[in-house]
Each structure stands twice: as C-alpha cells, then as structure tokens.
Design a protein around this motif. Structure first.
Motif, PDB file in Angstrom:
ATOM      1  N   ILE A   1      63.206  53.899  54.916  1.00 47.23           N
ATOM      2  CA  ILE A   1      63.082  54.482  56.506  1.00 47.23           C
ATOM      3  C   ILE A   1      61.766  55.159  56.930  1.00 47.23           C
ATOM      4  O   ILE A   1      61.373  54.769  58.070  1.00 47.23           O
ATOM      5  CB  ILE A   1      64.610  55.341  56.599  1.00 47.23           C
ATOM      6  N   THR A   2      61.457  55.888  55.946  1.00 48.01           N
ATOM      7  CA  THR A   2      60.024  56.528  56.423  1.00 48.01           C
ATOM      8  C   THR A   2      58.936  55.866  56.504  1.00 48.01           C
ATOM      9  O   THR A   2      58.061  55.789  57.552  1.00 48.01           O
ATOM     10  CB  THR A   2      59.579  57.836  55.460  1.00 48.01           C
ATOM     11  N   ALA A   3      58.759  54.893  55.428  1.00 48.73           N
ATOM     12  CA  ALA A   3      57.736  53.709  55.571  1.00 48.73           C
ATOM     13  C   ALA A   3      57.805  52.929  56.977  1.00 48.73           C
ATOM     14  O   ALA A   3      56.639  52.515  57.386  1.00 48.73           O
ATOM     15  CB  ALA A   3      57.671  52.938  54.335  1.00 48.73           C
ATOM     16  N   HIS A   4      58.826  52.387  56.938  1.00 46.11           N
ATOM     17  CA  HIS A   4      59.042  51.625  58.100  1.00 46.11           C
ATOM     18  C   HIS A   4      58.715  52.375  59.588  1.00 46.11           C
ATOM     19  O   HIS A   4      58.118  51.671  60.318  1.00 46.11           O
ATOM     20  CB  HIS A   4      60.667  50.967  58.491  1.00 46.11           C
ATOM     21  N   LEU A   5      59.042  53.673  59.664  1.00 46.00           N
ATOM     22  CA  LEU A   5      58.812  54.381  60.753  1.00 46.00           C
ATOM     23  C   LEU A   5      57.252  54.695  60.799  1.00 46.00           C
ATOM     24  O   LEU A   5      56.854  54.333  61.957  1.00 46.00           O
ATOM     25  CB  LEU A   5      59.369  55.913  60.854  1.00 46.00           C
ATOM     26  N   LEU A   6      56.619  54.633  59.809  1.00 44.64           N
ATOM     27  CA  LEU A   6      55.131  54.881  59.850  1.00 44.64           C
ATOM     28  C   LEU A   6      54.366  53.725  60.261  1.00 44.64           C
ATOM     29  O   LEU A   6      53.525  53.492  60.912  1.00 44.64           O
ATOM     30  CB  LEU A   6      54.834  55.414  58.460  1.00 44.64           C
ATOM     31  N   PHE A   7      55.140  52.358  59.959  1.00 46.71           N
ATOM     32  CA  PHE A   7      54.473  51.216  60.157  1.00 46.71           C
ATOM     33  C   PHE A   7      54.719  50.848  61.596  1.00 46.71           C
ATOM     34  O   PHE A   7      53.827  50.187  62.486  1.00 46.71           O
ATOM     35  CB  PHE A   7      55.202  50.252  59.300  1.00 46.71           C
ATOM     36  N   ALA A   8      55.969  50.981  61.923  1.00 43.97           N
ATOM     37  CA  ALA A   8      56.478  50.279  63.404  1.00 43.97           C
ATOM     38  C   ALA A   8      56.175  51.032  64.426  1.00 43.97           C
ATOM     39  O   ALA A   8      55.610  50.644  65.716  1.00 43.97           O
ATOM     40  CB  ALA A   8      58.127  50.223  63.309  1.00 43.97           C
ATOM     41  N   LYS A   9      55.773  52.470  64.253  1.00 47.39           N
ATOM     42  CA  LYS A   9      55.742  53.391  65.405  1.00 47.39           C
ATOM     43  C   LYS A   9      54.157  53.896  65.535  1.00 47.39           C
ATOM     44  O   LYS A   9      53.285  54.240  66.668  1.00 47.39           O
ATOM     45  CB  LYS A   9      56.687  54.355  65.636  1.00 47.39           C
ATOM     46  N   TYR A  10      53.514  53.997  64.165  1.00 51.63           N
ATOM     47  CA  TYR A  10      52.229  54.651  63.960  1.00 51.63           C
ATOM     48  C   TYR A  10      51.240  53.765  63.266  1.00 51.63           C
ATOM     49  O   TYR A  10      50.129  54.112  63.354  1.00 51.63           O
ATOM     50  CB  TYR A  10      52.499  55.803  63.421  1.00 51.63           C
ATOM     51  N   ASN A  11      51.601  52.394  63.176  1.00 54.16           N
ATOM     52  CA  ASN A  11      50.481  51.455  62.697  1.00 54.16           C
ATOM     53  C   ASN A  11      50.090  51.820  61.427  1.00 54.16           C
ATOM     54  O   ASN A  11      48.812  51.455  61.286  1.00 54.16           O
ATOM     55  CB  ASN A  11      49.551  51.072  63.777  1.00 54.16           C
ATOM     56  N   ILE A  12      50.407  52.645  60.511  1.00 59.87           N
ATOM     57  CA  ILE A  12      49.784  53.231  59.283  1.00 59.87           C
ATOM     58  C   ILE A  12      49.607  51.935  58.419  1.00 59.87           C
ATOM     59  O   ILE A  12      48.461  52.021  57.587  1.00 59.87           O
ATOM     60  CB  ILE A  12      50.655  54.201  58.865  1.00 59.87           C
ATOM     61  N   PHE A  13      50.439  51.083  58.177  1.00 55.54           N
ATOM     62  CA  PHE A  13      50.454  50.020  57.392  1.00 55.54           C
ATOM     63  C   PHE A  13      49.933  48.683  58.004  1.00 55.54           C
ATOM     64  O   PHE A  13      50.434  48.395  59.221  1.00 55.54           O
ATOM     65  CB  PHE A  13      51.547  49.821  56.700  1.00 55.54           C
ATOM     66  N   ASP A  14      49.233  47.702  57.414  1.00 53.24           N
ATOM     67  CA  ASP A  14      48.988  46.384  57.926  1.00 53.24           C
ATOM     68  C   ASP A  14      48.893  45.491  56.552  1.00 53.24           C
ATOM     69  O   ASP A  14      48.968  45.944  55.455  1.00 53.24           O
ATOM     70  CB  ASP A  14      47.805  46.416  58.838  1.00 53.24           C
ATOM     71  N   SER A  15      48.163  44.299  56.843  1.00 49.86           N
ATOM     72  CA  SER A  15      48.413  43.326  55.743  1.00 49.86           C
ATOM     73  C   SER A  15      47.433  43.600  54.531  1.00 49.86           C
ATOM     74  O   SER A  15      47.221  43.220  53.461  1.00 49.86           O
ATOM     75  CB  SER A  15      48.111  41.791  56.299  1.00 49.86           C
ATOM     76  N   LYS A  16      46.654  44.734  55.173  1.00 51.18           N
ATOM     77  CA  LYS A  16      45.012  44.923  54.251  1.00 51.18           C
ATOM     78  C   LYS A  16      45.531  46.070  53.377  1.00 51.18           C
ATOM     79  O   LYS A  16      44.840  46.726  52.492  1.00 51.18           O
ATOM     80  CB  LYS A  16      43.997  45.176  54.993  1.00 51.18           C
ATOM     81  N   GLY A  17      46.636  46.978  53.931  1.00 53.51           N
ATOM     82  CA  GLY A  17      47.034  48.049  53.042  1.00 53.51           C
ATOM     83  C   GLY A  17      47.262  49.258  54.124  1.00 53.51           C
ATOM     84  O   GLY A  17      47.831  49.154  55.037  1.00 53.51           O
TER      85      GLY A  17
END
Length: 485
Positions: A103-119
């Motif tokens: 849930i936390t990782a998905h939140l950081l990705f979906a709303k704050y763009n913390i992760f992408d395909s490069k890391g």
C-alpha cells in the motif's frame, strides 16, 4: 451520463494498471515484474527504501492516533536517510491489498512518482521534500488531545448526573430522576426494536412532560456510533460500548445519562426554553419595528387639550420570523389607526385614553433629545388599500403619519412603515393627498388639483416639472405653496 461513466471506468482501469506495475515481493519493489528497488520493514511501522545497490533513499514511518472508538487518523512521516529533510503525507489506500508495504509503495508511486522503470526517481524525491505541507502530527495531535479532554470532561459530567439525579428508565418506559430525595417522572422513552439491514433508522425518542420530542437516536454505518438529534438543533454523536436494542437497559440508561449530562433536563425545560426563544424573537422584532412602545411625549386632541404622558402605537405587525411582511395583505389594515396615552388627571390619578386617527388628534414622541410628531388624517388616493379595507368591512381609512415639514398652510408627512409613501396636507382640506407608489405622470393631475389654490405651482406640477418620487422636490412644493400669494 456517458461521459461520467467513461471517467469512472478510466479511473478504475488506471488504478488497476498502477497496481499491476508496482508490486512488492521478498523485500524487493517490482516495476512491471522487474526489480527496481529494495524495501526493508525489519522495524515495525517503518519502511526503508533503497536502490538495488543498497543506497538508502527514503525512510517512511507509519503514524496513527485514535480520537475515540470510531475515529482514528493515519499518516506517513517521510525523511531523508540523514534525517535533515522531512515531510508528512496522508496515508491513503489506493490499491486493494492487506499488505501495508505494498500500500505504501503504491501510494509513493501513484501519487508522488517516487518509482519508475529505472528505479527510484531522485527528482521526484527532491520535489517531495520541496513541497510545503502542513504538519499532520501537529494537526491530528491537537484534534486527538482535544477529543480526549472532551471525553474525560464528558465522563465527569455523566458521573455527576448519576450521583445527583440517578436517571432511570422504569418498566413503563417513564424516565425518572431523584430530586430532593423523591422519585420524580421527568419524561418518557419510546424505543423501537432494531431491524436488521435498516442501518440508518431512528429507533429511540425521548419525550418530556409537555409532549415535546427532546431527542431522537438514529443508527449510523459505524458500529458503535449513533446520531442524536435534539429539539434545539444542538445535534451530536453518541458513542457507546454496547449496541442498541430496545431491551438493552445498559445502553438505554447510558444514552439517557449522556443526554442529561449535555444539559437536557426534560421535565418542562424545552417549553421554557422555547418560550424564552420566542420572547427573544418578539423583543428583537419590537426593536426593529416602527412601533412606539411606552415612550414619553404628549398628545393634543381636536379641541386643543394637551395630555402629557406615555405613548404607545402599533404601526405594523411584528415580523417575528423576519419574513419581510409587516402589514396585512388580505385582511383590513388596522395598524397606525389608534394611539394610546397613559397620563395623570387633575387628581394625579393615572388614566389611559385612546384616540383614533380620524379624531383630529396629533401626538409627539420624545426620545434621545428629539421630538417626532404624528398627525392623524384620511387621505385622497391609495385606492388599493381602501378596497382592501372595504372588502373586509372596514370603512375607516384614516392613519397617523409622521411629520417631516410643517408650515402655516401646508404639511409634508410620511408613512411610518411604507416610507416611500408621502402625504401633502393643506389646512383648507380635512384630508391629505397621498403620494404613493405610482409614477409622477399618474400623480401629477391629482396633486395639481389638490394644490390649485396656488395656480402657478399647480401648473408646474401638472406639467411634470417635479419628480414626485424625490423627497426634496416634495419639500420644495411645500415651501412654494406656503409662499404662494
């Protein structure tokens, strides 16, 4: 409608797409099933995100506070590895999962763009810390602290109620207090059986000795929370350790004690409070009205006899509910027709007399160092009010009007309520000429005929040289008539 459905479907598909892209497995963050970062959850409620090479990037701490049995707050405290940068964000569940890491990782990705395909996206981290946000720790901390203080205060109030009144619900559902050592009925509880599946029904009603519904209890979607609506609109939520049932005496007594602790004493309290509220509205309506209530002044009757005393007259209805209607629209208009004065006679005895507007009397009200005069008379014009009165079998169309200008031969007066209406009164006529809401062109002929003793002025009025809707023009007409030879 099609557009709304499309947007809803798009959001669902997007959410599913995001969920598929970001996953967590055995301490790894996967993007489209490819490992891009590490997550360490060895410390409870803490997640450390690092690159695949082990460089720490973010430390996320899960925080929560509980206000009461049904209200709690969740947020994330995010800091840099060295602890020099910090921010707080709401803990939002944007993916269907029971795994807090995911849930936390998905939140950081979906709303704050913390992760992408490069890391891990360093630019997104910079932006995350650069954005100014309120401190959720302070915000929720103050709310919860206040809630806990309120809860403790409420407990003390309930304990005080129990020790002072010992509220009880008797077998016949009457509510009793012990007052001065005597069992006293103060109201009644009507409780209906709980219906499964009817999650927002009103089940219990508290009725006082005057039959007034003091409070009602409605269930909510929260298991232990109930909505209480009161007769004076001070509604609140009631949270109980037990669950409502019309036979659950523990719950019902807790509900009654809580209600009483909030100041609802039943008995005749509601009626008394409603009477006070009504009287307050009446007092305000009196203050806002043009009526005269027991003001010092004097009155002179048609024979010239003067009475000194206390004057009262109702020019309008009391607009208690502030509707804007201050004169009757269907019935006869009897306001402004009668004035009363309380005076002392030759033997110093108090007496009261009333005078109609058609009696030829006038009176003066003295207030704040000023004198305001009112003269009673009938008027020419104002056909609609006369028809209204006649249709209700009232044939007296005389009223008291407020004096604006007085000369030897002429006066200008104003309606105390409908201030856009004026009256011009000459001494040679026992009636005044009403200047009502009609346009100047429709009034000029009547007024010029009324003032025909001053022919030049009458001609100017007939030729519409005066806008009769302007008060200064009416004062000019009075002056010119007075000076007319």
């Amino acid at each position: 409608m099609k557009k709304i459905k499309f947007i809803a479907v798009f959001l669902i598909i997007t959410s599913i797409s995001f969920a598929q892209k970001i996953q967590e497995k055995k301490g790894k963050i996967l993007f489209d099933k490819v490992e891009i970062a590490n997550i360490d959850d060895s410390i409870r409620d803490q997640y450390v995100f690092s690159t695949l090479s082990g460089e720490k990037k973010l430390i996320v701490n899960y925080k929560s506070l509980t206000a009461d049995k049904t209200t709690f707050y969740q947020w994330l405290e995010i800091s840099s590895p060295d602890g020099k940068q910090k921010t707080e964000i709401p803990y939002e569940v944007l993916v269907t999962s029971f795994d807090a890491k995911r849930i936390t990782a998905h939140l950081l990705f979906a709303k704050y763009n913390i992760f992408d395909s490069k890391g891990i996206n360093d630019n997104a981290i910079v932006e995350l810390f650069a954005t100014t946000r309120e401190s959720l720790s302070d915000k929720y901390g103050k709310i919860v602290a206040s809630a806990h203080l309120d809860a403790e205060e409420q407990k003390k109030k309930i304990q005080d109620v129990r020790s002072r009144y010992n509220p009880q619900i008797q077998n016949d559902k009457s509510i009793t207090f012990y007052i001065n050592g005597k069992l006293t009925i103060v109201g009644r509880l009507n409780a209906n059986p709980y219906i499964v599946g009817n999650g927002s029904a009103t089940y219990a009603y508290v009725i006082d000795l005057d039959g007034i519904q003091v409070a009602s209890l409605t269930s909510t979607s929260d298991f232990n929370k109930y909505k209480i609506e009161t007769y004076n609109g001070n509604n609140y939520d009631f949270v109980s350790k037990s669950v409502y049932s019309h036979t659950n005496t523990t719950f019902l007594n807790e509900f009654i004690c809580d209600l009483v602790s909030r100041g609802y004493m039943l008995g005749h309290q509601a009626k008394t409070e409603q009477n006070k509220l009504y009287q307050a509205k009446v007092d305000l309506a009196k203050e806002r009205s043009t009526n005269v209530y027991k003001k010092p002044g004097f009155l002179v009757d048609e024979d010239g006899k003067k009475y000194d005393g206390i004057i009262s007259i109702n020019f309008q209805m009391l607009d208690i509910n502030q509707t804007g209607q201050v004169l009757p629209e269907e019935t006869a208009d009897k306001f402004g027709k009668m004035v009363s004065i309380v005076y002392k006679n030759e033997k110093n005895q108090e007496r009261t007399k009333s005078f109609k507007a058609n009696s030829g009397a006038y009176f003066c009200v003295k207030e704040n160092g000023t004198e305001t005069f009112y003269y009673g008379m009938g008027v020419k014009g104002e056909a609609m009010k006369k028809l209204q009165n006649i249709s209700n079998f009232s044939f007296d169309n005389s009223y008291f009007y407020k004096l604006l200008v007085k000369e030897d031969k002429i006066m200008l007066l104003q309606d105390p309520v409908e201030t856009e209406k004026y009256v011009i009164k000459i001494t040679t006529d026992n009636k005044g000429q009403m200047i009502d809401r009609r346009e100047t062109e429709n009034l000029s002929d009547s007024l010029s005929e009324y003032l025909k003793a001053c022919q030049n002025l009458a001609n100017d009025i007939k030729n519409n040289q005066f806008d009769l809707k302007i008060e200064d023009n009416l004062k000019t007409i009075v002056t010119e008539y007075q000076n007319c030879k």
